[in-house]
Design an enzyme around this catalytic site. Structure first.
Site, mmCIF file in Angstrom:
data_model
loop_
_atom_site.group_PDB
_atom_site.id
_atom_site.type_symbol
_atom_site.label_atom_id
_atom_site.label_comp_id
_atom_site.label_asym_id
_atom_site.label_seq_id
_atom_site.Cartn_x
_atom_site.Cartn_y
_atom_site.Cartn_z
ATOM 1 N N CYS A 78 -2.523 0.102 10.058
ATOM 2 C CA CYS A 78 -3.756 -0.927 9.443
ATOM 3 C C CYS A 78 -4.781 -1.168 10.321
ATOM 4 C CB CYS A 78 -2.999 -2.083 9.058
ATOM 5 S SG CYS A 78 -1.434 -1.936 8.142
ATOM 6 N N HIS B 37 0.859 -1.083 0.139
ATOM 7 C CA HIS B 37 -0.026 0.080 0.120
ATOM 8 C C HIS B 37 0.856 1.363 -0.166
ATOM 9 C CE1 HIS B 37 -3.353 -2.347 2.167
ATOM 10 N NE2 HIS B 37 -3.907 -2.084 1.064
HETATM 11 C C1 CIR Z 1 -3.878 -7.655 3.091
HETATM 12 O O1 CIR Z 1 -3.071 -8.315 2.076
HETATM 13 O O2 CIR Z 1 -4.794 -7.222 2.842
HETATM 14 C C2 CIR Z 1 -3.620 -7.865 4.570
HETATM 15 N N1 CIR Z 1 -2.952 -9.230 4.658
HETATM 16 C C3 CIR Z 1 -2.833 -6.786 5.006
HETATM 17 C C4 CIR Z 1 -3.444 -5.465 4.954
HETATM 18 C C5 CIR Z 1 -2.655 -4.302 5.690
HETATM 19 N N2 CIR Z 1 -3.426 -3.101 5.644
HETATM 20 C C6 CIR Z 1 -2.835 -2.062 5.561
HETATM 21 O O3 CIR Z 1 -1.812 -1.997 5.431
HETATM 22 N N3 CIR Z 1 -3.688 -1.060 5.772
#
Ligand code: CIR
Length: 252
Positions: free
Chosen positions: A247, A160
């Site tokens: 996150c 991201h």
């Molecule tokens: C994903 O790949 O969607 C999750 N394993 C990790 C999401 C992390 N979220 C973020 O950085 N905002």
């Protein structure tokens, strides 16, 4: 009072989405312990914790940031780029509608909150594997009437935009220059991660303090030397799921 929307970790976290990392076993109890310390840090920064309904069947549901972008005037429910994550938004919308009018990103738009970087009244959307131009334009249509500016940002090498850069003030960012060109944000202060701590660009700014992973001591020192107040939390377990400190909450 600041509010932090959070959710406990799914016991199925080991089935999480992974894009840039190889799968490594996540110790669920250790992850829960670390998450508890994260919630304590949010409280210490003056946040009221709003726990969402647990979603044991949704492995990535602890990463609530991706499901909503909240400003004073409106809560935008996203359409996450990974289809396995779209059901997470149902409970988030239900919870946020008590606080704000809702708006939604609709197909064919995709948008993960992790790609939405707010610096004062400017929003930058990372065009990644999880967020597209259509999602960006829908966000712009929703936010611009309220006086916000929404722009695209380029990011490479990580999941991201906020894996590569986070706001640490109204005119300051923490960034990994290997993944993002910081000139696009036109801020007057940039703290770069230590080159050996590539994943260290994700800090959560709450009430002028930074919640920051304990795993990046060299970058932490850079932040402190630059005058920032840093609260460290161990975040190694969820890092294996490609999650970091921004996150795990939506702060508004
Ligand atoms: C994903 O790949 O969607 C999750 N394993 C990790 C999401 C992390 N979220 C973020 O950085 N905002």
């Amino acid at each position: 009072m600041w509010k932090a929307l959070t959710r406990e970790i799914s016991p199925n976290i080991n089935s999480c989405e992974l894009t840039h990392l190889n799968r490594e076993p996540i110790d669920f109890e250790a992850a829960q312990h670390q998450h508890g310390l994260y919630l304590e840090a949010l409280s210490a920064c003056g946040c009221q914790i709003l726990p969402l309904t647990p979603e044991p069947d949704l492995p990535d549901s602890v990463f609530v940031e991706d499901t909503a972008v909240v400003v004073d005037e409106v809560a935008v429910i996203t359409r996450p780029g990974a289809s396995s994550r779209r059901p997470e938004t149902v409970s988030v919308a239900k919870h946020l509608e008590a606080f704000k009018p809702l708006a939604r990103i609709e197909a064919p738009g995709i948008l993960d909150g992790g790609d939405v970087l707010r610096i004062a009244n400017r929003f930058f959307v990372g065009l990644s594997s999880r967020s597209n131009q259509d999602g960006l334009e829908q966000l712009r249509t929703i936010l611009e009437p309220h006086g916000y500016v929404v722009e695209a940002a380029t990011v490479t090498g990580c999941l991201h935009l906020k894996s590569a850069v986070t706001a640490i003030g109204n005119d300051a960012v923490l960034a990994n220059p290997a993944w993002v060109d910081v000139d696009q944000f036109a801020v007057s202060k940039v703290v770069e991660v230590d080159p050996t701590e590539g994943y260290g660009a994700n800090a959560l700014l709450v009430n002028s303090r930074l919640i920051y992973p304990a795993e990046f001591p060299l970058t932490r020192r850079r932040l402190e030397e630059a005058g920032f107040e840093v609260i460290t939390v161990p975040a190694s377990e969820l890092a294996k799921a490609e999650g970091a400190v921004t996150c795990c909450s939506v702060v508004f």
